[in-house]
Design a protein around this motif. Structure first.
Motif, PDB file in Angstrom:
ATOM      1  N   ASP A 123       0.845  -1.185   0.000  1.00 18.08           N
ATOM      2  CA  ASP A 123       0.000   0.000   0.000  1.00 18.08           C
ATOM      3  C   ASP A 123       0.885   1.241   0.000  1.00 18.08           C
ATOM      4  OD1 ASP A 123       0.971   0.312   2.578  1.00 18.08           O
ATOM      5  OD2 ASP A 123      -0.949  -0.044   3.568  1.00 18.08           O
ATOM      6  N   SER A 124       0.290   2.405   0.142  1.00 18.14           N
ATOM      7  CA  SER A 124       1.048   3.651   0.054  1.00 18.14           C
ATOM      8  C   SER A 124       2.049   3.816   1.186  1.00 18.14           C
ATOM      9  CB  SER A 124       0.084   4.845   0.036  1.00 18.14           C
ATOM     10  OG  SER A 124      -0.729   4.853   1.200  1.00 18.14           O
ATOM     11  N   ASP A 125       1.847   3.095   2.292  1.00 18.07           N
ATOM     12  CA  ASP A 125       2.774   3.161   3.421  1.00 18.07           C
ATOM     13  C   ASP A 125       3.839   2.069   3.377  1.00 18.07           C
ATOM     14  OD1 ASP A 125       1.455   5.351   4.530  1.00 18.07           O
ATOM     15  OD2 ASP A 125       0.026   4.076   5.593  1.00 18.07           O
TER      16      ASP A 125
ATOM     17  N   ASN B 103      -8.345   0.850   2.802  1.00 17.79           N
ATOM     18  CA  ASN B 103      -6.958   1.040   2.365  1.00 17.79           C
ATOM     19  C   ASN B 103      -6.461  -0.159   1.570  1.00 17.79           C
ATOM     20  OD1 ASN B 103      -4.025   2.251   2.805  1.00 17.79           O
ATOM     21  ND2 ASN B 103      -3.921   0.114   3.461  1.00 17.79           N
TER      22      ASN B 103
ATOM     23  N   ALA C  45      -5.516  -0.437  -2.394  1.00 16.20           N
ATOM     24  CA  ALA C  45      -4.178  -0.851  -2.811  1.00 16.20           C
ATOM     25  C   ALA C  45      -4.252  -2.013  -3.795  1.00 16.20           C
ATOM     26  CB  ALA C  45      -3.341  -1.241  -1.592  1.00 16.20           C
TER      27      ALA C  45
END
Length: 267
Positions: free
Chosen positions: A47-49, A127, A131
């Motif tokens: 994911d973005s993290d 989230n 993703a």
């Protein structure tokens, strides 16, 4: 009389306590010793993290560019059944990513399923589903102009949520007996031209027919193209990996889904 009432009260209390102890034992035992869905996944992404997430990717045998389907599991978690349905869709000419929205947690027991459903933060699910969609869209074999979300039960509700949340990316929304939304203002993003297919069971105690009809009315009020079908004589979760291709309501619902996809994804 009072003596009998006390006996009934304490008998009921004892039964309730035993049920709670059993349910708690199931939750704890599977939490410590239960299976992981990793055994059925074959792809990972982040994911973005940078959190690693997993899923199952199924593709047509012949190389090419195909419509994409994001598949979301029931409240049991990601299990082998999702791989069967993903493979079946891939055989029809779709690139399918079945995502694991519980991050490895899976069960076949109702107490544990309820626990996972209630304890997994909704924002985390959003989230992880987002993703997964981003990963599906990044594949060279996927036509990003022809994307559908499809889910069952827990996943059906999240399929609808994804359609509303990422309406600019999605072309179709498919939900099997998932939680419906009846507020037209919340459904308004689907007016971007995103037909909806909803499959429900007449005897589903968790999603009353009245709610399904209200959902359909809300879609119609916004002129959102839709097929909302309530299959008679069946309840919740009437389609699974064992009966989707057999005669009866499950086979009919699956064929309706294939027809819906083919009709809307024509070149």
């Amino acid at each position: 009389m009072k003596k009998w009432l006390r006996r009934i009260f304490w008998g009921f209390t004892a039964v309730l306590l035993l049920i709670l102890l059993w349910a708690g034992g199931v939750i704890l035992y599977e939490g410590w010793f239960g299976e992981s869905s990793a055994q059925w996944t074959n792809v990972s992404f982040t994911d973005s993290d940078g959190t690693e997430l997993r899923g199952y990717l199924a593709q047509p045998k012949e190389p090419g560019v195909y419509p994409g389907i994001l598949l979301i599991h029931e409240w049991w978690g990601f299990n082998e059944g999702m791989t069967v349905l993903a493979d079946a869709l891939a055989a029809e000419g779709y690139v399918v990513l079945a995502t694991d929205a519980y991050r490895g947690e899976v069960t076949g027991q109702v107490p544990r399923a309820l626990y996972l459903r209630l304890s997994t933060p909704e924002e985390q699910v959003f989230n992880d589903v987002d993703a997964a969609l981003a990963h599906l869209m990044s594949l060279d074999s996927v036509d990003t102009e022809r994307l559908a979300s499809m889910g069952f039960c827990f996943g059906g509700g999240h399929s609808l949520q994804l359609g509303m949340r990422q309406s600019e990316s999605m072309a179709l929304t498919i939900l099997y007996y998932g939680t419906v939304v009846t507020n037209p203002d919340l459904l308004r993003p689907l007016t971007d031209g995103q037909p909806v297919l909803g499959i429900f069971g007449e005897e589903d105690a968790s999603i009353p027919t009245a709610d399904v009809l209200e959902f359909e009315a809300a879609l119609n009020s916004l002129e959102i193209p839709n097929q909302i079908t309530i299959y008679p004589g069946v309840g919740h979760a009437f389609l699974n990996e064992e009966n989707y291709d057999e005669p009866g309501p499950a086979g009919e619902a699956w064929q309706q889904t294939l027809d819906f996809l083919a009709e809307n994804f024509k070149e």
